[in-house]
Design an enzyme around this catalytic site. Structure first.
Site, PDB file in Angstrom:
ATOM      1  N   VAL A  14     -18.909   0.145   1.059  1.00  9.50           N
ATOM      2  CA  VAL A  14     -19.000   1.395   0.280  1.00  9.50           C
ATOM      3  C   VAL A  14     -20.218   1.403  -0.549  1.00  9.50           C
ATOM      4  O   VAL A  14     -21.193   2.448  -0.536  1.00  9.50           O
ATOM      5  CB  VAL A  14     -17.836   1.831  -0.563  1.00  9.50           C
TER       6      VAL A  14
ATOM      7  N   TYR B  67       0.918  -1.100   0.139  1.00  6.76           N
ATOM      8  CA  TYR B  67       0.018   0.007  -0.155  1.00  6.76           C
ATOM      9  C   TYR B  67       0.850   1.173   0.195  1.00  6.76           C
ATOM     10  O   TYR B  67       1.872   1.400   0.936  1.00  6.76           O
ATOM     11  CB  TYR B  67      -0.918  -0.007   1.047  1.00  6.76           C
TER      12      TYR B  67
ATOM     13  N   ARG C 225     -22.845  -9.327  -8.261  1.00  7.10           N
ATOM     14  CA  ARG C 225     -22.655 -10.430  -8.917  1.00  7.10           C
ATOM     15  C   ARG C 225     -23.887 -11.350  -8.867  1.00  7.10           C
ATOM     16  O   ARG C 225     -24.633 -11.450  -7.823  1.00  7.10           O
ATOM     17  CB  ARG C 225     -21.330 -11.064  -8.247  1.00  7.10           C
TER      18      ARG C 225
ATOM     19  N   LYS D 209     -16.273  -7.461   6.539  1.00  9.70           N
ATOM     20  CA  LYS D 209     -15.734  -6.593   7.352  1.00  9.70           C
ATOM     21  C   LYS D 209     -15.544  -6.763   8.608  1.00  9.70           C
ATOM     22  O   LYS D 209     -16.637  -7.159   9.402  1.00  9.70           O
ATOM     23  CB  LYS D 209     -16.107  -5.163   7.317  1.00  9.70           C
TER      24      LYS D 209
ATOM     25  N   SER E 150     -20.916  -3.957  -1.607  1.00 11.92           N
ATOM     26  CA  SER E 150     -19.696  -3.904  -0.789  1.00 11.92           C
ATOM     27  C   SER E 150     -19.991  -2.823   0.331  1.00 11.92           C
ATOM     28  O   SER E 150     -21.203  -2.336   0.302  1.00 11.92           O
ATOM     29  CB  SER E 150     -18.694  -3.277  -1.933  1.00 11.92           C
TER      30      SER E 150
ATOM     31  N   ARG F 230     -25.645 -14.935  -8.039  1.00  8.71           N
ATOM     32  CA  ARG F 230     -25.504 -15.659  -6.769  1.00  8.71           C
ATOM     33  C   ARG F 230     -26.596 -16.443  -6.552  1.00  8.71           C
ATOM     34  O   ARG F 230     -27.990 -15.998  -6.940  1.00  8.71           O
ATOM     35  CB  ARG F 230     -24.807 -15.001  -5.716  1.00  8.71           C
TER      36      ARG F 230
END
Lengths: 374, 374
Positions: free
Chosen positions: A189, A77, A209, A368, A187, A211
């Site tokens: 965000v 990073y 996506r 997360k 996600s 699924r």
């Protein structure tokens, strides 16, 4: 001079200028070499001494593990803390983590911004939030009103919701009723963008996506305020552009948010209208940003990157203002926290082994993770 | 009321308000359906009547065939003239061509900007420059000082040199000594960018395709003022980034000009520094613009399109000023015209067959073609 919080965990007592201060034995998750966090992160124990002047002593309430934190430990990073021996480590080391919620437990005699018990978050980056306690100065932290906030909301406010807020408000001058399109719609965000977009009066198309439980996922995002949720497969179909035009009534989509890349992105970009801005803030597919030449030349597309860390460095006031704007949405009930996996630690009974073990469990969790210090 | 130019080709005489005006039989290369220019372009003959008030009568001196002109006739270019019966064609038609140099041959009595014999170019786009004569109004043309200009310089000033000038000056705030990088270094725009860049005190890296006479080509570009010329193959080599850093002394390259796309572009983009702007103005490889995600997020890359046509529409004054800036470079000897293939037409002996035949030859020629009317 300092004020004392009687609740802090005291191991030793020492005499400071004029009062008794219980020096705190703190623990931090540190690394002295770059690599996989599970291999290179160790626990370091150190004393947090009495605060002087503008100094403050903070106890961590919660700190998340973000993907960028992992990349930082891996050494891949671009923004990362210097390795130093400041905390008394044998080798120059850094504390992991960039985001977190802290409680003031002691203040120096010149501290005017904070009182004991206040909640706060770091204004800057690379503070090393994976630790139990921290000695710093009052100018480096932003106070949060804790009356209407959960620990999770406060501990995760600085990265994901602020990313969504800045991307939606700073680049495309969108007005109420305007549309944006994003991939990675589920996600962290993505879910904040759906909610903040709705709060700002914007309409959204979110790509997710395919699924097995797609209907459930779509419903979950509609419940958050999504205008339209589509799958990658739907988005890839040639004729789908027409459907999108029907939805928007032909209004050009002038903002795209990309955290995926590859074909998913290319298909998303084809839905953008004249003079649109495409912001790339992630590359989950590990594939590059591929865009048709004609989009640039004939539709005047602007493709930019978005990195909350860098925006924060260049303009610290901006970050504080963004946090305040997100707080306002939380307090008005216009924003819900996106669920995280919580890993609780009991500070009273904490050992090095327990700390590392909890960290390893948090690392392995899907989604997360938030380590909560109680 | 009008002033008469005795040199114009008079076919008929007709009595206008107060003086004799020789009406001009003009020819234009027109199309009433989109397709390959060799198939759909025909010659249309029409009369250009006496200019009234602010009107001017222009005789074409030279008009190029640009790739975008071809795309326009093919119907694949987003900017194109309306098909009308204005010139007396049976079906609604348009005249081909967008760029060209004209000479004033007659003016209405309210014309103050022009005198007979003046050179001028269209201020706007879609004028239909592939014709022998034109009736228009004085506000639509920009006068050029013909004392220090060749016909080729003047006829080709509006597209390629202005594209290079605007790309170098309007996006990246480059200072003397700064570097830019471009692919298609030996394209028309590429050669103008090398020269204009040098005149502005900039340093350039130009990427060209590998070819048998590569040393000759490199020398030709060095003679124009190129700082460095490299081949696609050199540019693709991983270790070449180091060489580029040695050349620039580590100074970040903050502007990239792309007319190729594909791998060539991706490799070029890797040489860009922090906060760079990448302008795409063409896609000669027919491959898309593919850029690493990290360039956007961590190097704050901005990728934009450049289209001189659209810049001209949005801001006509900008175009005039750019032409003046390029004229200034020509007049100071800082800019040489990039060679074009000239196809000469004798207006006195012109027939429909001869016009079409010359146009077809010009179409087939390799490189940029200029039809010169004498």
């Amino acid at each position: 001079m300092f004020k004392l919080n009687s609740n802090i965990i005291s191991k030793q007592l020492l005499v400071s200028s004029s009062r008794m201060y219980s020096s705190i034995t703190a623990r931090a998750l540190v690394y002295d070499t770059y690599g996989e966090p599970k291999d290179v992160i160790n626990v370091h124990k150190y004393e947090v001494h009495a605060p002087q002047g503008n100094e403050i002593v903070l106890q961590t309430l919660a700190a998340p593990i973000n993907p960028s934190d992992i990349n930082q430990v891996q050494g891949v990073y671009p923004s990362r803390p210097e390795l130093t021996t400041e905390l008394g480590t044998e080798k120059p080391s850094a504390v992991g983590g960039n985001e977190g919620l802290f409680k003031i437990v002691a203040v120096g005699d010149q501290v005017s911004n904070f009182q004991i018990g206040d909640w706060c978050i770091p204004k800057g980056v690379n503070y090393g939030t994976w630790r139990t306690h921290l000695l710093s100065t009052q100018d480096k932290f932003q106070k949060l009103d804790n009356s209407a906030l959960t620990k999770t909301q406060a501990a995760t406010i600085a990265v994901n919701p602020c990313t969504a807020y800045q991307m939606l408000t700073m680049y495309a001058d969108l007005k109420k009723g305007d549309w944006f399109i994003q991939n990675g719609g589920n996600s962290q965000v993505g879910q904040y963008a759906i909610q903040i977009g709705k709060a700002l009066g914007l309409q959204s198309i979110s790509i997710v996506r395919d699924r097995p439980d797609i209907d459930e996922l779509k419903q979950q995002l509609y419940d958050l305020g999504a205008t339209k949720v589509i799958t990658e497969k739907e988005n890839a179909a040639r004729e789908f552009g027409k459907t999108v035009k029907e939805w928007t009534g032909g209004k050009p989509i002038r903002l795209g948010l990309n955290c995926v890349g590859g074909e998913n992105l290319t298909n998303m970009a084809r839905k953008l209208g004249q003079d649109a801005v495409l912001l790339t803030y992630g590359g989950m597919s590990m594939k590059p940003v591929t865009l048709p030449t004609t989009l640039f030349i004939f539709k005047n597309l602007t493709a930019k990157g978005f990195w909350i860390t860098e925006n924060g460095k260049g303009d610290p006031i901006l970050k504080e203002k963004t946090v305040e704007a997100v707080l306002d949405l939380y307090s008005k009930g216009l924003l819900k926290e996106v669920p995280v996996n919580q890993f609780k630690l009991d500070l009273e009974s904490l050992t090095d082994e327990k700390y590392l073990e909890t960290f390893h469990s948090a690392l392995q969790s899907h989604g997360k993770s938030l380590i909560v210090y109680e």
